[in-house]
Enzyme design. Structure first.
Site, PDB file in Angstrom:
ATOM      1  N   HIS A 208      33.647  55.240  33.162  1.00  0.00           N
ATOM      2  CA  HIS A 208      32.917  54.824  34.362  1.00  0.00           C
ATOM      3  C   HIS A 208      33.542  55.507  35.569  1.00  0.00           C
ATOM      4  CE1 HIS A 208      30.388  52.010  36.690  1.00  0.00           C
ATOM      5  NE2 HIS A 208      31.344  52.136  37.580  1.00  0.00           N
TER       6      HIS A 208
ATOM      7  N   LYS B 215      44.325  46.685  39.596  1.00  0.00           N
ATOM      8  CA  LYS B 215      45.584  47.374  39.333  1.00  0.00           C
ATOM      9  C   LYS B 215      46.489  46.637  38.352  1.00  0.00           C
ATOM     10  CE  LYS B 215      44.918  50.751  42.297  1.00  0.00           C
ATOM     11  NZ  LYS B 215      44.604  52.099  41.802  1.00  0.00           N
TER      12      LYS B 215
ATOM     13  N   TYR C 275      42.176  54.881  43.964  1.00  0.00           N
ATOM     14  CA  TYR C 275      41.366  53.897  43.254  1.00  0.00           C
ATOM     15  C   TYR C 275      41.662  53.908  41.754  1.00  0.00           C
ATOM     16  CZ  TYR C 275      37.038  51.215  42.350  1.00  0.00           C
ATOM     17  OH  TYR C 275      36.117  50.257  41.977  1.00  0.00           O
TER      18      TYR C 275
ATOM     19  N   PRO D  84      43.175  41.358  43.623  1.00  0.00           N
ATOM     20  CA  PRO D  84      42.310  41.913  42.570  1.00  0.00           C
ATOM     21  C   PRO D  84      41.255  42.894  43.052  1.00  0.00           C
ATOM     22  CG  PRO D  84      41.605  39.693  43.126  1.00  0.00           C
ATOM     23  CD  PRO D  84      42.859  39.947  43.919  1.00  0.00           C
TER      24      PRO D  84
ATOM     25  N   TYR E  42      30.140  46.867  45.621  1.00  0.00           N
ATOM     26  CA  TYR E  42      30.882  46.179  46.680  1.00  0.00           C
ATOM     27  C   TYR E  42      29.915  45.920  47.823  1.00  0.00           C
ATOM     28  CZ  TYR E  42      35.124  47.849  44.288  1.00  0.00           C
ATOM     29  OH  TYR E  42      36.110  48.110  43.368  1.00  0.00           O
TER      30      TYR E  42
END
Length: 388
Positions: free
Chosen positions: A68, A292, A385, A288, A196
């Protein structure tokens, strides 16, 4: 060697020690069925995949995981997508639910002859300044038991015995003042990206888990119970914040799970206390917002395993001496990025001196606009990221 906790950190560490011929035992307070089914984040970074590949632990991931590399931001100014897999260093995530990874790691560990005691609650670690630390625990029958070993690895989370055994002042904490309601829905993903959504009513997030199950998040008022709203109201709120009337409906389904997550983070420094070493959530808990936690856990487990093998097979303790500083460099970088993501996705919370500030709201809009338009900013985002 005693390992506390059968999450990603503990099981990777156990597998690597056994592969090197070092005897170890894992103590896990949950049951075997709970360990195999507890749902957690499912985005594995490229370095995590490389580590699992390097040690022959990635068979399930490659068979059932999905690469992804896209995220979509929905804002009051419109939406935009980042193909982060083609930005920065070109790294993509693999979507593979953590409970599946843990099941794979446990299978490998048991196939190697590894010992694990489920339903065994570690209570405290003692005598870590000496060469034979001991551990007190309670077995499944409620009896107190005592274990001794050369080293103890605390991989048992932020509320485990390893942390409880640390000197005062070892844990450094920061609360972002934001709470999420985490939802697991029996519903296919509604978009082919991590979503998001930034909205005046609060953040909302969409993250695929499997073709049949999707994770959603809603920014939530702290102190309100997870079950305070009926399912219909939750779906309607997700529709509003993710702007479903503009960009397409969400696939609705049964809400399988609800949980509250305070976006609070902490770091233990140092990570070594004599013969006790911390890894995974026992070492640090990032907010979160950027997935990570599990990735840091796998990285720390590999670093610790290599150092322990050197110490126990060759008497070379340089890796153990450097373990804390080496891991903390990765941990603090992850903390910085997750803090940046948290500030990007959320307005300052109620009670913050900047809450309702026009100046801060304008800065946040500018930050989002830069991410939308600046290739340099996009490359920086992509590298951090997916990186650990």
């Amino acid at each position: 060697m005693i390992v506390l906790g059968a999450g990603p950190a503990g099981l990777v560490l156990g597998n690597l020690l056994l592969a090197a011929g070092i005897d170890c035992v894992i103590l896990e307070r949950a049951s075997s069925s709970r360990v195999r089914t507890r749902a957690r984040a499912g985005f594995l970074a490229p370095n995590t995949v490389r580590i699992l590949d390097r040690h022959g632990l990635a068979d399930g991931l490659h068979q059932h995981g999905r690469p992804h590399g896209t995220c979509e931001f929905r804002t009051p100014e419109g939406r935009f997508r980042l193909d982060y897999g083609a930005l920065g260093r070109g790294g993509r995530h693999h979507v593979y639910p953590q409970q599946h990874l843990v099941t794979d790691l446990l299978r490998h560990y048991l196939a190697r002859g590894g010992r694990i005691h489920f339903g065994t609650e570690a209570l405290a670690v003692h005598d870590t300044d000496g060469t034979r630390p001991c551990l007190t625990a309670r077995d499944p029958d409620g009896r107190d038991v005592r274990w001794t070993a050369r080293y103890v690895a605390g991989c048992d989370g932020r509320h485990g015995a390893a942390r409880r055994s640390l000197p005062a002042g070892s844990v450094h904490h920061h609360d972002h003042g934001v709470t999420w309601l985490g939802l697991l829905a029996q519903a296919p993903p509604s978009l082919d990206a991590v979503g998001y959504a930034i909205h005046d009513r609060g953040f909302a997030g969409h993250m695929a888990r499997t073709p049949e199950v999707t994770r959603y998040y809603l920014q939530w008022q702290r102190g309100v119970a997870a079950d305070a709203w009926p399912a219909q109201r939750i779906w309607d709120e997700l529709d509003t914040r993710m702007r479903a009337p503009e960009y397409g409906p969400l696939s609705r389904g049964t809400l399988l799970e609800r949980g509250l997550f305070d976006l609070a983070c902490d770091v233990v420094e140092p990570l070594r206390h004599g013969s006790l070493f911390l890894a995974g959530d026992a070492a640090s808990v990032p907010a979160p917002a950027a997935a990570k936690g599990a990735n840091l856990a796998v990285l720390e487990a590999e670093i610790l395993a290599g150092a322990l093998v050197d110490a126990l097979t060759r008497g070379d303790t340089r890796g153990l001496d450097a373990y804390s500083d080496r891991c903390l460099a990765y941990i603090w970088r992850a903390q910085e990025f997750t803090g940046w993501m948290t500030r990007l996705l959320h307005a300052p919370p109620e009670g913050d001196p900047d809450a309702g500030s026009f100046f801060q709201a304008a800065r946040r809009r500018s930050r989002i606009a830069s991410l939308r338009t600046s290739r340099i900013h996009q490359d920086w985002f992509a590298e951090n990221y997916v990186g650990v």
